[in-house]
Scaffold this motif. Sequence first.
Motif, mmCIF file in Angstrom:
data_model
loop_
_atom_site.group_PDB
_atom_site.id
_atom_site.type_symbol
_atom_site.label_atom_id
_atom_site.label_comp_id
_atom_site.label_asym_id
_atom_site.label_seq_id
_atom_site.Cartn_x
_atom_site.Cartn_y
_atom_site.Cartn_z
ATOM 1 N N VAL A 78 0.812 -1.222 0.000
ATOM 2 C CA VAL A 78 0.000 0.000 0.000
ATOM 3 C C VAL A 78 0.843 1.268 0.000
ATOM 4 O O VAL A 78 0.306 2.366 -0.170
ATOM 5 N N ILE A 79 2.148 1.138 0.188
ATOM 6 C CA ILE A 79 2.988 2.328 0.317
ATOM 7 C C ILE A 79 3.331 2.940 -1.038
ATOM 8 O O ILE A 79 3.703 4.121 -1.124
ATOM 9 N N GLN A 80 3.193 2.169 -2.127
ATOM 10 C CA GLN A 80 3.620 2.653 -3.443
ATOM 11 C C GLN A 80 2.905 3.928 -3.893
ATOM 12 O O GLN A 80 3.553 4.858 -4.397
ATOM 13 N N PRO A 81 1.568 4.033 -3.754
ATOM 14 C CA PRO A 81 0.920 5.288 -4.175
ATOM 15 C C PRO A 81 1.413 6.505 -3.400
ATOM 16 O O PRO A 81 1.451 7.613 -3.947
ATOM 17 N N PHE A 82 1.809 6.314 -2.144
ATOM 18 C CA PHE A 82 2.294 7.440 -1.346
ATOM 19 C C PHE A 82 3.618 7.981 -1.891
ATOM 20 O O PHE A 82 3.971 9.134 -1.662
ATOM 21 N N VAL A 83 4.361 7.139 -2.585
ATOM 22 C CA VAL A 83 5.645 7.557 -3.148
ATOM 23 C C VAL A 83 5.460 8.227 -4.510
ATOM 24 O O VAL A 83 6.149 9.195 -4.842
ATOM 25 N N ARG A 91 1.993 14.163 0.221
ATOM 26 C CA ARG A 91 3.205 14.859 0.647
ATOM 27 C C ARG A 91 3.952 14.022 1.684
ATOM 28 O O ARG A 91 3.344 13.402 2.545
ATOM 29 N N ARG A 92 5.265 14.039 1.636
ATOM 30 C CA ARG A 92 6.067 13.243 2.570
ATOM 31 C C ARG A 92 6.084 13.835 3.970
ATOM 32 O O ARG A 92 6.615 13.221 4.892
ATOM 33 N N THR A 93 5.527 15.018 4.142
ATOM 34 C CA THR A 93 5.464 15.624 5.475
ATOM 35 C C THR A 93 4.219 15.195 6.246
ATOM 36 O O THR A 93 4.020 15.629 7.379
ATOM 37 N N MET A 94 3.369 14.359 5.647
ATOM 38 C CA MET A 94 2.184 13.875 6.355
ATOM 39 C C MET A 94 2.600 13.022 7.546
ATOM 40 O O MET A 94 3.590 12.299 7.493
ATOM 41 N N PHE A 95 1.825 13.106 8.624
ATOM 42 C CA PHE A 95 2.069 12.267 9.790
ATOM 43 C C PHE A 95 1.468 10.883 9.553
ATOM 44 O O PHE A 95 0.395 10.754 8.952
ATOM 45 N N VAL A 96 2.156 9.852 10.016
ATOM 46 C CA VAL A 96 1.671 8.479 9.882
ATOM 47 C C VAL A 96 1.574 7.850 11.263
ATOM 48 O O VAL A 96 2.353 8.166 12.168
ATOM 49 N N ALA A 97 0.602 6.944 11.430
ATOM 50 C CA ALA A 97 0.368 6.301 12.722
ATOM 51 C C ALA A 97 -0.216 4.918 12.490
ATOM 52 O O ALA A 97 -0.612 4.568 11.366
ATOM 53 N N VAL A 98 -0.277 4.126 13.563
ATOM 54 C CA VAL A 98 -0.862 2.784 13.518
ATOM 55 C C VAL A 98 -2.003 2.717 14.520
ATOM 56 O O VAL A 98 -1.874 3.202 15.657
ATOM 57 N N ALA A 99 -3.124 2.138 14.108
ATOM 58 C CA ALA A 99 -4.264 1.946 15.004
ATOM 59 C C ALA A 99 -4.092 0.648 15.772
ATOM 60 O O ALA A 99 -3.662 -0.361 15.207
ATOM 61 N N GLN A 100 -4.437 0.677 17.056
ATOM 62 C CA GLN A 100 -4.373 -0.540 17.869
ATOM 63 C C GLN A 100 -5.319 -1.602 17.325
ATOM 64 O O GLN A 100 -5.017 -2.789 17.345
ATOM 65 N N GLY A 101 -6.456 -1.187 16.812
ATOM 66 C CA GLY A 101 -7.406 -2.090 16.165
ATOM 67 C C GLY A 101 -7.453 -1.788 14.680
ATOM 68 O O GLY A 101 -6.537 -2.104 13.935
ATOM 69 N N THR A 102 -8.551 -1.152 14.255
ATOM 70 C CA THR A 102 -8.675 -0.740 12.860
ATOM 71 C C THR A 102 -8.654 0.779 12.768
ATOM 72 O O THR A 102 -9.101 1.480 13.683
#
Length: 413
Positions: free
Chosen positions: A122-127, A133-144
């Motif tokens: 899923v990371i390919q479109p972000f590149v 933009r590469r300055t977007m914040f990224v995070a992980v959800a504990q669930g969904t």
Amino acid sequence: MHQLAKWIVIGFVALSSLMTTGCYDRQELEQQAFVTVMGIDKAPNNMVDCSLQIAVPKTPGSGGGSSSGSPLSAAAPLTFRAHSITEALMMANTSVERSITLSHLSTVIFGRSLAEGGLQSVIQPFVRYREFRRTMFVAVAQGTAQEVMASNKPVLEHSSSRMADSIYVMGGRVGLFPVTQLNDLITAMETPHQDVILPLYAVNQSIKDNPKGGAIKSGEVFQPGSEARSGGNPVEWIGGALFKGDKMKDTLSGTDMIYLRMLRGTVKTTNIDFQINKQREGAVGIYIRKERSPDIKVVLSNPVKVKVTLAFDADLVSEPATKQASVISREDKIKRLIEKKLEEHIKEVLKKVYNQDKLDPIPLSNHIRGHFRTYHQFVSYDWTNKLKTLQPDVSVKLSIRRFGKRLEPVTER
């Protein structure tokens, strides 16, 4: 001759007008739907659930009365199941009245099952896609990610973009979670011997079930989704998700995250409380400020040895009730106690992350590059297997600058 020059100028102007840009492809603000938060979850049959939170522009109230909401308050998230993110964005145009645009996208949240399976797909479109933009914040959800976005009820902010900025500014001040941008994630995936850590977003079920507050149920301190509290936003941002390449491997609590960020030199100030004994009769509380960057030395012996020296300024903000002498006369004892506690906790985090998980999120690998003559030798070095036997040595130098507004604790006469 004069007539010829005149026609040359006219021809040049005419040709220039054909090459200038026009406004045939313009999009007015009223024709765009601004996505501010995106969530991506794993779905059956190699598909993804892409959740979008869209800002809803509102006209501020006129006069002295207060307007309802913010000029950019967010609508309820929409979720689309598709084979890819770009396909989901195209599907969104079939049910959203305006053209989807990502120019205001501030945060991307990955669901835990997707992160554990790997983000490579899923990371390919972000590149490649220009609007990410590469300055977007990224995070992980504990669930969904969908649950986190649907449960989010901010206490103060109505704008999703402003909420993201406020959270990540606060992250540098308290240290309970990392501040990670898309560029950090991509760089760690492409760099040998380097791992990344993303902030964890979790839904506190007790708050979600009883949003108006009430009796506090049992919970854990600084654990994502388990905070013992009442009322407020059901969503908590605390702790971190450790990655190896594109796959999530483990998590850290908020307290562990503070110590890891101390090692990375990315926490400027924070508060820490230490229990002085197992009976929990009282705690020593300090307000810490980073004095200088960590001093890290790595020796490529067998096993690998790491010497870490950390220096902090501190204010004493609390201590157990005692009838002992003034705190100034006990400064050395208190300082040694705090230094010992910090060294123990930081060493525990190093053993968990490096010996147990065999990950390098600091990264220590930056300190071994000078040991190799070529980049190829550095890449070929079996750094991951060396981590499981790594021996950390932590030294903390603490300077207590202030002791609060009084020198003696409050005690009963």
